[in-house]
Motif scaffolding. Structure first.
Motif, PDB file in Angstrom:
ATOM      1  N   ALA A  49      24.027  43.693  -2.176  1.00  0.00           N
ATOM      2  CA  ALA A  49      22.815  44.019  -1.399  1.00  0.00           C
ATOM      3  C   ALA A  49      21.938  42.799  -1.145  1.00  0.00           C
ATOM      4  O   ALA A  49      20.898  42.901  -0.494  1.00  0.00           O
ATOM      5  N   ALA A  50      22.344  41.635  -1.649  1.00  0.00           N
ATOM      6  CA  ALA A  50      21.509  40.436  -1.515  1.00  0.00           C
ATOM      7  C   ALA A  50      21.410  40.000  -0.055  1.00  0.00           C
ATOM      8  O   ALA A  50      22.380  40.040   0.698  1.00  0.00           O
ATOM      9  N   VAL A  51      20.195  39.596   0.321  1.00  0.00           N
ATOM     10  CA  VAL A  51      19.932  39.086   1.676  1.00  0.00           C
ATOM     11  C   VAL A  51      19.329  37.698   1.532  1.00  0.00           C
ATOM     12  O   VAL A  51      18.288  37.525   0.888  1.00  0.00           O
ATOM     13  N   ARG A  52      19.968  36.703   2.122  1.00  0.00           N
ATOM     14  CA  ARG A  52      19.470  35.328   2.072  1.00  0.00           C
ATOM     15  C   ARG A  52      18.482  35.138   3.220  1.00  0.00           C
ATOM     16  O   ARG A  52      18.867  35.051   4.379  1.00  0.00           O
ATOM     17  N   ALA A  53      17.176  35.084   2.890  1.00  0.00           N
ATOM     18  CA  ALA A  53      16.136  34.941   3.915  1.00  0.00           C
ATOM     19  C   ALA A  53      15.930  33.485   4.313  1.00  0.00           C
ATOM     20  O   ALA A  53      15.588  33.194   5.462  1.00  0.00           O
ATOM     21  N   LEU A  54      16.098  32.559   3.353  1.00  0.00           N
ATOM     22  CA  LEU A  54      15.987  31.125   3.618  1.00  0.00           C
ATOM     23  C   LEU A  54      17.127  30.403   2.925  1.00  0.00           C
ATOM     24  O   LEU A  54      17.502  30.760   1.803  1.00  0.00           O
ATOM     25  N   SER A  55      17.644  29.368   3.584  1.00  0.00           N
ATOM     26  CA  SER A  55      18.741  28.593   3.010  1.00  0.00           C
ATOM     27  C   SER A  55      18.501  27.105   3.225  1.00  0.00           C
ATOM     28  O   SER A  55      18.405  26.655   4.373  1.00  0.00           O
ATOM     29  N   ASP A  56      18.356  26.373   2.137  1.00  0.00           N
ATOM     30  CA  ASP A  56      18.387  24.906   2.193  1.00  0.00           C
ATOM     31  C   ASP A  56      17.354  24.342   3.175  1.00  0.00           C
ATOM     32  O   ASP A  56      17.658  23.464   3.983  1.00  0.00           O
ATOM     33  N   VAL A  57      16.120  24.832   3.087  1.00  0.00           N
ATOM     34  CA  VAL A  57      15.064  24.388   4.011  1.00  0.00           C
ATOM     35  C   VAL A  57      14.351  23.165   3.437  1.00  0.00           C
ATOM     36  O   VAL A  57      13.793  23.215   2.340  1.00  0.00           O
ATOM     37  N   THR A  58      14.389  22.084   4.173  1.00  0.00           N
ATOM     38  CA  THR A  58      13.675  20.861   3.823  1.00  0.00           C
ATOM     39  C   THR A  58      12.705  20.544   4.947  1.00  0.00           C
ATOM     40  O   THR A  58      13.100  20.451   6.117  1.00  0.00           O
ATOM     41  N   LEU A  59      11.419  20.402   4.593  1.00  0.00           N
ATOM     42  CA  LEU A  59      10.373  20.244   5.607  1.00  0.00           C
ATOM     43  C   LEU A  59       9.195  19.512   4.993  1.00  0.00           C
ATOM     44  O   LEU A  59       8.841  19.753   3.836  1.00  0.00           O
ATOM     45  N   ALA A  60       8.583  18.615   5.762  1.00  0.00           N
ATOM     46  CA  ALA A  60       7.379  17.908   5.312  1.00  0.00           C
ATOM     47  C   ALA A  60       6.336  17.957   6.428  1.00  0.00           C
ATOM     48  O   ALA A  60       6.670  17.765   7.600  1.00  0.00           O
ATOM     49  N   VAL A  61       5.083  18.228   6.046  1.00  0.00           N
ATOM     50  CA  VAL A  61       3.975  18.264   7.003  1.00  0.00           C
ATOM     51  C   VAL A  61       2.862  17.373   6.483  1.00  0.00           C
ATOM     52  O   VAL A  61       2.373  17.556   5.362  1.00  0.00           O
ATOM     53  N   GLN A  62       2.471  16.414   7.292  1.00  0.00           N
ATOM     54  CA  GLN A  62       1.438  15.458   6.909  1.00  0.00           C
ATOM     55  C   GLN A  62       0.040  16.000   7.217  1.00  0.00           C
ATOM     56  O   GLN A  62      -0.134  16.886   8.053  1.00  0.00           O
ATOM     57  N   GLY A  63      -0.953  15.429   6.559  1.00  0.00           N
ATOM     58  CA  GLY A  63      -2.327  15.722   6.900  1.00  0.00           C
ATOM     59  C   GLY A  63      -2.606  15.313   8.333  1.00  0.00           C
ATOM     60  O   GLY A  63      -2.153  14.266   8.785  1.00  0.00           O
ATOM     61  N   GLY A  64      -3.332  16.142   9.072  1.00  0.00           N
ATOM     62  CA  GLY A  64      -3.642  15.867  10.467  1.00  0.00           C
ATOM     63  C   GLY A  64      -2.621  16.409  11.438  1.00  0.00           C
ATOM     64  O   GLY A  64      -2.774  16.278  12.650  1.00  0.00           O
ATOM     65  N   GLU A  65      -1.563  17.045  10.926  1.00  0.00           N
ATOM     66  CA  GLU A  65      -0.465  17.509  11.776  1.00  0.00           C
ATOM     67  C   GLU A  65      -0.551  19.020  11.984  1.00  0.00           C
ATOM     68  O   GLU A  65      -0.856  19.780  11.063  1.00  0.00           O
ATOM     69  N   VAL A  66      -0.271  19.463  13.231  1.00  0.00           N
ATOM     70  CA  VAL A  66      -0.257  20.883  13.574  1.00  0.00           C
ATOM     71  C   VAL A  66       1.172  21.248  13.956  1.00  0.00           C
ATOM     72  O   VAL A  66       1.717  20.745  14.945  1.00  0.00           O
ATOM     73  N   MET A  85       0.848  -1.203   0.000  1.00  0.00           N
ATOM     74  CA  MET A  85       0.000   0.000   0.000  1.00  0.00           C
ATOM     75  C   MET A  85       0.885   1.256   0.000  1.00  0.00           C
ATOM     76  O   MET A  85       1.783   1.387   0.832  1.00  0.00           O
ATOM     77  N   GLN A  86       0.646   2.142  -0.932  1.00  0.00           N
ATOM     78  CA  GLN A  86       1.479   3.318  -1.090  1.00  0.00           C
ATOM     79  C   GLN A  86       1.144   4.348  -0.008  1.00  0.00           C
ATOM     80  O   GLN A  86      -0.016   4.621   0.293  1.00  0.00           O
ATOM     81  N   ALA A  87       2.184   4.912   0.618  1.00  0.00           N
ATOM     82  CA  ALA A  87       1.990   5.908   1.670  1.00  0.00           C
ATOM     83  C   ALA A  87       1.431   7.197   1.078  1.00  0.00           C
ATOM     84  O   ALA A  87       1.756   7.571  -0.057  1.00  0.00           O
ATOM     85  N   THR A  88       0.585   7.871   1.854  1.00  0.00           N
ATOM     86  CA  THR A  88       0.045   9.156   1.429  1.00  0.00           C
ATOM     87  C   THR A  88       1.154  10.204   1.474  1.00  0.00           C
ATOM     88  O   THR A  88       1.857  10.313   2.491  1.00  0.00           O
ATOM     89  N   PRO A  89       1.347  10.987   0.405  1.00  0.00           N
ATOM     90  CA  PRO A  89       2.415  11.988   0.422  1.00  0.00           C
ATOM     91  C   PRO A  89       2.075  13.105   1.398  1.00  0.00           C
ATOM     92  O   PRO A  89       0.905  13.350   1.714  1.00  0.00           O
ATOM     93  N   PRO A  90       3.087  13.815   1.895  1.00  0.00           N
ATOM     94  CA  PRO A  90       2.822  14.977   2.748  1.00  0.00           C
ATOM     95  C   PRO A  90       1.972  16.002   2.004  1.00  0.00           C
ATOM     96  O   PRO A  90       2.068  16.135   0.787  1.00  0.00           O
ATOM     97  N   LEU A  91       1.142  16.737   2.756  1.00  0.00           N
ATOM     98  CA  LEU A  91       0.376  17.816   2.130  1.00  0.00           C
ATOM     99  C   LEU A  91       1.273  19.003   1.800  1.00  0.00           C
ATOM    100  O   LEU A  91       1.010  19.744   0.847  1.00  0.00           O
ATOM    101  N   VAL A  92       2.315  19.194   2.594  1.00  0.00           N
ATOM    102  CA  VAL A  92       3.293  20.263   2.350  1.00  0.00           C
ATOM    103  C   VAL A  92       4.683  19.641   2.355  1.00  0.00           C
ATOM    104  O   VAL A  92       5.041  18.927   3.291  1.00  0.00           O
ATOM    105  N   GLN A  93       5.429  19.907   1.301  1.00  0.00           N
ATOM    106  CA  GLN A  93       6.784  19.360   1.227  1.00  0.00           C
ATOM    107  C   GLN A  93       7.706  20.384   0.563  1.00  0.00           C
ATOM    108  O   GLN A  93       7.446  20.837  -0.558  1.00  0.00           O
ATOM    109  N   LEU A  94       8.762  20.770   1.280  1.00  0.00           N
ATOM    110  CA  LEU A  94       9.782  21.657   0.738  1.00  0.00           C
ATOM    111  C   LEU A  94      11.091  20.894   0.666  1.00  0.00           C
ATOM    112  O   LEU A  94      11.474  20.220   1.631  1.00  0.00           O
ATOM    113  N   GLU A  95      11.765  21.002  -0.470  1.00  0.00           N
ATOM    114  CA  GLU A  95      13.034  20.312  -0.666  1.00  0.00           C
ATOM    115  C   GLU A  95      14.120  21.338  -0.993  1.00  0.00           C
ATOM    116  O   GLU A  95      14.099  21.966  -2.048  1.00  0.00           O
TER     117      GLU A  95
END
Length: 241
Positions: A22-39, A1-11
């Motif tokens: 003048a460049a400002v790096r606000a985010l760097s190399d952020v990897t995050l996954a949030v599943q359905g039902g998760e707060v 049975m295939q797992a349900t993918p995260p609702l939010v996924q950043l790679e």
């Protein structure tokens, strides 16, 4: 049975503002996954990248690098990969802003109902559901008031009802309890937890509000645009005491 993918996924998502020296790096190399039902709570000092991260997930800001997937679909990978971003935001994302952004010429109930009528719900049904949501958030008695006549806390609760109106699978909130006292902050967070559990929605909340830390399943800490810690909220709640 295939797992349900995260609702939010950043790679490996990054975001840079400006160019050259003048460049400002606000985010760097952020990897995050949030599943359905998760707060999930997002915390960190001012300028750590919390709001930038939320705006990228909401498809308000483009990443400078990396990949964004929502409900398993690639939304951004070098460019946006969906044909209609407005429809995506309307159907999949509920956004609770730091300021309520209510339309000043509509009553509280009509501000909430408008989100549903724009998605095709008939007006009587939309207004009935809007009143029910306002009741859940303890602001039903102010349903017919205009935004100018609402307190800051009342207006914020109306904006939360609006974000929940179309039962989006992804709910993003930027300091949603900042204008609320402890009791009403818990009411708001308990409702968001209920929505996550019953609808299997993914909920991400930017917050500095220690009194609601125990309402999160996970707390993600950012510093200088990077994820510094990703842990269950219990440990952080204990550390804050």
């Amino acid at each position: 049975m295939q797992a349900t993918p995260p609702l939010v996924q950043l790679e490996r998502v990054a975001r840079t503002f400006g160019q050259g020296e003048a460049a400002v790096r606000a985010l760097s190399d952020v990897t995050l996954a949030v599943q359905g039902g998760e707060v999930v709570g997002l915390r960190g000092p001012s300028g750590s990248g919390k709001s930038t991260l939320l705006n990228i997930i909401a498809c308000i800001l483009e990443p400078s690098a990396g990949r964004l997937l929502l409900s398993g679909e690639t939304v951004w990978d070098g460019a946006y990969r969906v044909p209609d971003l407005r429809r995506l935001r309307r159907d999949r994302i509920g956004f609770i802003f730091q300021f309520h952004n209510l339309l000043p010429f509509l009553s509280a109930v009509d501000n909430v109902a408008l989100a549903m009528t724009l998605a095709g719900t008939k007006r009587p049904e939309a207004r009935a559901r809007a009143r029910a949501l306002l009741d859940e958030l303890q602001v039903g008695r102010r349903a017919d008031a205009m935004p100018a006549n609402l307190s800051g806390g009342e207006a914020q609760r109306v904006s939360i009802a609006r974000a929940l109106a179309n039962t989006p699978p992804i709910i993003l909130a930027d300091e949603p309890t900042a204008a609320l006292d402890s009791e009403r902050a818990r009411v708001v967070m308990d409702l968001l937890r209920q929505v996550a559990r019953e609808r299997r929605a993914a909920v991400l909340v930017v917050t500095h509000d220690e009194k609601i830390f125990d309402r999160f399943d996970r707390m993600v800490s950012l510093r200088d645009g990077r994820i510094e810690e990703d842990t269950g909220s219990d440990a952080l709640t204990q550390a804050a005491r």
